[in-house]
Design a protein around this motif. Structure first.
Motif, PDB file in Angstrom:
ATOM      1  N   ASN A 158       0.866  -1.174   0.000  1.00  0.00           N
ATOM      2  CA  ASN A 158       0.000   0.000   0.000  1.00  0.00           C
ATOM      3  C   ASN A 158       0.907   1.230   0.000  1.00  0.00           C
ATOM      4  OD1 ASN A 158      -2.528  -1.486   0.341  1.00  0.00           O
ATOM      5  ND2 ASN A 158      -1.739  -1.928   2.400  1.00  0.00           N
ATOM      6  N   TYR A 159       0.654   2.137  -0.908  1.00  0.00           N
ATOM      7  CA  TYR A 159       1.550   3.273  -1.124  1.00  0.00           C
ATOM      8  C   TYR A 159       0.802   4.563  -0.834  1.00  0.00           C
ATOM      9  CZ  TYR A 159       5.370   5.758  -3.548  1.00  0.00           C
ATOM     10  OH  TYR A 159       6.437   6.555  -3.875  1.00  0.00           O
ATOM     11  N   GLY A 160       1.451   5.456  -0.118  1.00  0.00           N
ATOM     12  CA  GLY A 160       0.758   6.694   0.215  1.00  0.00           C
ATOM     13  C   GLY A 160       1.704   7.772   0.678  1.00  0.00           C
ATOM     14  N   ALA A 161       1.181   8.672   1.502  1.00  0.00           N
ATOM     15  CA  ALA A 161       1.948   9.838   1.918  1.00  0.00           C
ATOM     16  C   ALA A 161       1.717  10.136   3.390  1.00  0.00           C
ATOM     17  CB  ALA A 161       1.543  11.059   1.083  1.00  0.00           C
ATOM     18  N   LEU A 162       2.729  10.748   3.998  1.00  0.00           N
ATOM     19  CA  LEU A 162       2.590  11.279   5.347  1.00  0.00           C
ATOM     20  C   LEU A 162       2.074  12.706   5.236  1.00  0.00           C
ATOM     21  CD1 LEU A 162       5.880  10.146   7.158  1.00  0.00           C
ATOM     22  CD2 LEU A 162       3.588   9.152   7.387  1.00  0.00           C
ATOM     23  N   PRO A 163       0.902  13.020   5.804  1.00  0.00           N
ATOM     24  CA  PRO A 163       0.409  14.393   5.745  1.00  0.00           C
ATOM     25  C   PRO A 163       1.321  15.336   6.523  1.00  0.00           C
ATOM     26  CG  PRO A 163      -0.891  13.104   7.287  1.00  0.00           C
ATOM     27  CD  PRO A 163       0.028  12.143   6.598  1.00  0.00           C
ATOM     28  N   GLN A 164       1.218  16.601   6.207  1.00  0.00           N
ATOM     29  CA  GLN A 164       1.970  17.655   6.892  1.00  0.00           C
ATOM     30  C   GLN A 164       3.485  17.415   6.843  1.00  0.00           C
ATOM     31  OE1 GLN A 164       0.148  18.097  10.810  1.00  0.00           O
ATOM     32  NE2 GLN A 164      -1.543  19.282   9.949  1.00  0.00           N
ATOM     33  N   THR A 165       3.959  16.914   5.699  1.00  0.00           N
ATOM     34  CA  THR A 165       5.397  16.801   5.444  1.00  0.00           C
ATOM     35  C   THR A 165       5.689  17.392   4.068  1.00  0.00           C
ATOM     36  OG1 THR A 165       5.202  14.575   4.470  1.00  0.00           O
ATOM     37  CG2 THR A 165       5.652  14.726   6.850  1.00  0.00           C
ATOM     38  N   TYR A 166       6.945  17.759   3.857  1.00  0.00           N
ATOM     39  CA  TYR A 166       7.348  18.388   2.599  1.00  0.00           C
ATOM     40  C   TYR A 166       8.834  18.181   2.402  1.00  0.00           C
ATOM     41  CZ  TYR A 166       8.287  22.246  -0.726  1.00  0.00           C
ATOM     42  OH  TYR A 166       8.685  23.000  -1.802  1.00  0.00           O
ATOM     43  N   GLU A 167       9.198  17.609   1.254  1.00  0.00           N
ATOM     44  CA  GLU A 167      10.608  17.416   0.925  1.00  0.00           C
ATOM     45  C   GLU A 167      11.090  18.656   0.167  1.00  0.00           C
ATOM     46  OE1 GLU A 167      11.981  13.519  -0.232  1.00  0.00           O
ATOM     47  OE2 GLU A 167       9.975  12.683   0.096  1.00  0.00           O
ATOM     48  N   ASP A 168      11.768  19.508   0.897  1.00  0.00           N
ATOM     49  CA  ASP A 168      12.126  20.851   0.433  1.00  0.00           C
ATOM     50  C   ASP A 168      13.152  20.795  -0.700  1.00  0.00           C
ATOM     51  OD1 ASP A 168      12.805  23.488   0.123  1.00  0.00           O
ATOM     52  OD2 ASP A 168      13.276  23.845   2.237  1.00  0.00           O
ATOM     53  N   PRO A 169      12.800  21.330  -1.882  1.00  0.00           N
ATOM     54  CA  PRO A 169      13.756  21.313  -3.002  1.00  0.00           C
ATOM     55  C   PRO A 169      14.892  22.317  -2.838  1.00  0.00           C
ATOM     56  CG  PRO A 169      11.789  22.513  -3.613  1.00  0.00           C
ATOM     57  CD  PRO A 169      11.505  21.923  -2.259  1.00  0.00           C
ATOM     58  N   ASP A 170      14.799  23.181  -1.842  1.00  0.00           N
ATOM     59  CA  ASP A 170      15.875  24.145  -1.583  1.00  0.00           C
ATOM     60  C   ASP A 170      16.831  23.668  -0.491  1.00  0.00           C
ATOM     61  OD1 ASP A 170      14.901  26.005  -3.459  1.00  0.00           O
ATOM     62  OD2 ASP A 170      13.426  26.735  -2.005  1.00  0.00           O
ATOM     63  N   HIS A 171      16.574  22.471   0.037  1.00  0.00           N
ATOM     64  CA  HIS A 171      17.420  21.925   1.097  1.00  0.00           C
ATOM     65  C   HIS A 171      18.202  20.728   0.574  1.00  0.00           C
ATOM     66  CE1 HIS A 171      18.771  20.429   4.965  1.00  0.00           C
ATOM     67  NE2 HIS A 171      18.238  19.248   4.673  1.00  0.00           N
ATOM     68  N   VAL A 172      19.522  20.782   0.716  1.00  0.00           N
ATOM     69  CA  VAL A 172      20.382  19.659   0.338  1.00  0.00           C
ATOM     70  C   VAL A 172      20.611  18.801   1.572  1.00  0.00           C
ATOM     71  CG1 VAL A 172      22.630  18.952  -0.550  1.00  0.00           C
ATOM     72  CG2 VAL A 172      21.501  20.974  -1.493  1.00  0.00           C
ATOM     73  N   ASP A 173      20.182  17.553   1.499  1.00  0.00           N
ATOM     74  CA  ASP A 173      20.343  16.660   2.648  1.00  0.00           C
ATOM     75  C   ASP A 173      21.813  16.328   2.856  1.00  0.00           C
ATOM     76  OD1 ASP A 173      18.812  14.690   4.566  1.00  0.00           O
ATOM     77  OD2 ASP A 173      20.393  13.517   3.610  1.00  0.00           O
ATOM     78  N   ALA A 174      22.251  16.373   4.096  1.00  0.00           N
ATOM     79  CA  ALA A 174      23.672  16.159   4.397  1.00  0.00           C
ATOM     80  C   ALA A 174      24.117  14.737   4.088  1.00  0.00           C
ATOM     81  CB  ALA A 174      23.932  16.481   5.874  1.00  0.00           C
ATOM     82  N   ASP A 175      23.203  13.767   4.197  1.00  0.00           N
ATOM     83  CA  ASP A 175      23.581  12.365   3.987  1.00  0.00           C
ATOM     84  C   ASP A 175      23.449  11.914   2.535  1.00  0.00           C
ATOM     85  OD1 ASP A 175      24.236  12.031   6.651  1.00  0.00           O
ATOM     86  OD2 ASP A 175      22.245  11.301   7.211  1.00  0.00           O
ATOM     87  N   THR A 176      22.417  12.414   1.837  1.00  0.00           N
ATOM     88  CA  THR A 176      22.226  11.984   0.448  1.00  0.00           C
ATOM     89  C   THR A 176      22.924  12.904  -0.542  1.00  0.00           C
ATOM     90  OG1 THR A 176      20.204  13.280   0.088  1.00  0.00           O
ATOM     91  CG2 THR A 176      19.952  11.087   1.085  1.00  0.00           C
ATOM     92  N   GLY A 177      23.186  14.143  -0.123  1.00  0.00           N
ATOM     93  CA  GLY A 177      23.814  15.103  -1.022  1.00  0.00           C
ATOM     94  C   GLY A 177      22.884  15.637  -2.092  1.00  0.00           C
ATOM     95  N   CYS A 178      21.580  15.393  -1.939  1.00  0.00           N
ATOM     96  CA  CYS A 178      20.608  15.825  -2.941  1.00  0.00           C
ATOM     97  C   CYS A 178      19.496  16.641  -2.297  1.00  0.00           C
ATOM     98  CB  CYS A 178      19.991  14.610  -3.651  1.00  0.00           C
ATOM     99  SG  CYS A 178      21.177  13.615  -4.585  1.00  0.00           S
ATOM    100  N   MET A 179      18.823  17.445  -3.122  1.00  0.00           N
ATOM    101  CA  MET A 179      17.702  18.240  -2.653  1.00  0.00           C
ATOM    102  C   MET A 179      16.438  17.395  -2.600  1.00  0.00           C
ATOM    103  SD  MET A 179      18.467  21.752  -4.778  1.00  0.00           S
ATOM    104  CE  MET A 179      18.541  20.882  -6.343  1.00  0.00           C
ATOM    105  N   GLY A 180      15.409  17.931  -1.920  1.00  0.00           N
ATOM    106  CA  GLY A 180      14.130  17.242  -1.840  1.00  0.00           C
ATOM    107  C   GLY A 180      13.375  17.288  -3.151  1.00  0.00           C
ATOM    108  N   ASP A 181      12.311  16.476  -3.252  1.00  0.00           N
ATOM    109  CA  ASP A 181      11.588  16.339  -4.523  1.00  0.00           C
ATOM    110  C   ASP A 181      10.275  17.126  -4.575  1.00  0.00           C
ATOM    111  OD1 ASP A 181       9.921  14.872  -2.883  1.00  0.00           O
ATOM    112  OD2 ASP A 181       9.898  13.071  -4.139  1.00  0.00           O
ATOM    113  N   SER A 182      10.048  18.018  -3.609  1.00  0.00           N
ATOM    114  CA  SER A 182       8.897  18.929  -3.607  1.00  0.00           C
ATOM    115  C   SER A 182       7.562  18.244  -3.322  1.00  0.00           C
ATOM    116  CB  SER A 182       8.777  19.691  -4.942  1.00  0.00           C
ATOM    117  OG  SER A 182       9.937  20.425  -5.206  1.00  0.00           O
ATOM    118  N   ASP A 183       7.597  17.072  -2.716  1.00  0.00           N
ATOM    119  CA  ASP A 183       6.369  16.331  -2.435  1.00  0.00           C
ATOM    120  C   ASP A 183       6.270  15.998  -0.951  1.00  0.00           C
ATOM    121  OD1 ASP A 183       5.220  16.118  -5.000  1.00  0.00           O
ATOM    122  OD2 ASP A 183       6.586  14.484  -5.530  1.00  0.00           O
TER     123      ASP A 183
END
Length: 330
Positions: free
Chosen positions: A119-144
């Motif tokens: 079952n696939y879904g989403a956590l409400p009240q969360t946001y993967e910020d495209p302006d934030h580079v994660d320290a562990d992945t080295g990538c920005m969020g996907d805006s979802d």
């Protein structure tokens, strides 16, 4: 009250309504598998419309001594192929089918899997910020909102809201962006008392993590894309790490919903009174009625949905063929 505007057009009448504990869903537009299909959420009882992204609380338990549980909004039931998602741009953020290049999106069946394997879904009240580079992945969020894969025994209904316990998290790198995949189990699942972390899965659900990584690695290949990449070499981080990811993305959502003006997303909500996009339930009901010409909560006779044609697999519907993907030379 903040200014409120929609790109208004009259939608077809209500197809059906389903109650889900505290929440209910209204399906408007065409049937599932049509570009006009929308599933809206409302508060059960008073019928006030709400956003599944902004108004359903992230944390399901307020007792600090209990295990932390979260709410999950199920967008896609297990074994199905239609790529459904919360519409972050549409008013009240209904669930709709993703469209790309003018076509409805379906995930292909990559052997030996059928559709989504959880079952696939989403956590409400969360946001993967495209302006934030994660320290562990080295990538920005996907805006979802953060994605959840719920691996329990029951097949959840589309639009259903569940309490889940978080077991860990995977970090998919999708088109150069961090795309967190929280691994969770419904709190009412028979194994919920035995499985507390991803480290418990091999004893009780052997192969599920390996299959999950394999599925995400390959699922875009039939569409002509390369194998997906992973942070941490595809290994899952534990529940404590997952809680930290969820907390950070919740903080990012708080900043987003407090933004005065935002042209990309619909931030209209009925619960975050400090947000400039807040509407009272009464104002939200009036706005929803103006948008759809339907009073929230009003029942209509269900339309008879058309039967699938034998050629749906090759006629814009889900491709029911198996796709075999080799990884030794990809």
């Amino acid at each position: 009250m903040s200014p409120f505007s929609f790109t208004c057009r009259r939608e077809p009448r209500l197809l059906h309504r389903r109650c889900l504990s505290k929440y209910a869903t209204n399906v408007l537009g065409g049937p599932l598998g049509s570009a006009t299909h929308r599933m809206y959420f409302e508060q059960r009882g008073d019928g006030a419309p709400l956003s599944p992204w902004h108004d359903i609380p992230l944390v399901a338990s307020s007792n600090p001594t209990s295990s932390k549980e979260y709410h999950m909004v199920c967008e896609i039931p297990r074994w199905t192929n239609a790529k459904l998602e919360i519409d972050t741009k549409g008013a009240f953020n209904p669930i709709r089918q993703n469209v790309k290049n003018g076509k409805l999106r379906y995930v292909p069946n990559v052997f030996p899997y059928k559709g989504y394997i959880w079952n696939y879904g989403a956590l409400p009240q969360t946001y993967e910020d495209p302006d934030h580079v994660d320290a562990d992945t080295g990538c920005m969020g996907d805006s979802d909102p953060v994605d959840v894969i719920e691996i329990g025994q029951a097949v959840s209904a589309r639009g259903s809201v569940h309490r889940v316990k978080v077991l860990g998290v995977l970090a998919l790198i999708d088109d150069g962006e961090t795309d967190w995949k929280v691994v969770a189990l419904r709190s009412d699942d028979p194994l919920a008392g035995k499985v507390h972390s991803v480290g418990d899965l091999e004893s009780h659900m052997p192969g599920i993590l390996q299959a999950t990584v394999d599925w995400f690695t390959k699922y875009k290949v039939p569409d002509g894309k390369p194998l997906n990449r992973w942070a941490f070499d595809g290994s899952a981080r534990d529940e404590e790490y997952a809680h930290s990811v969820i907390a950070a993305t919740h903080d990012a959502w708080k900043k987003l919903v407090a933004t005065e003006k935002h042209t990309k997303f619909s931030l209209v909500n009925t619960t975050v009174e400090s947000s400039p996009h807040y509407l009272t339930p009464s104002d939200a009901s009036n706005a929803f009625k103006a948008m759809t010409d339907i009073t929230p909560g009003q029942m209509y006779t269900s339309h008879r949905l058309p039967q699938s044609s034998p050629n749906d697999a090759y006629d814009g519907g889900p491709d029911q063929r198996w796709h075999y993907v080799r990884t030794d030379h990809a």
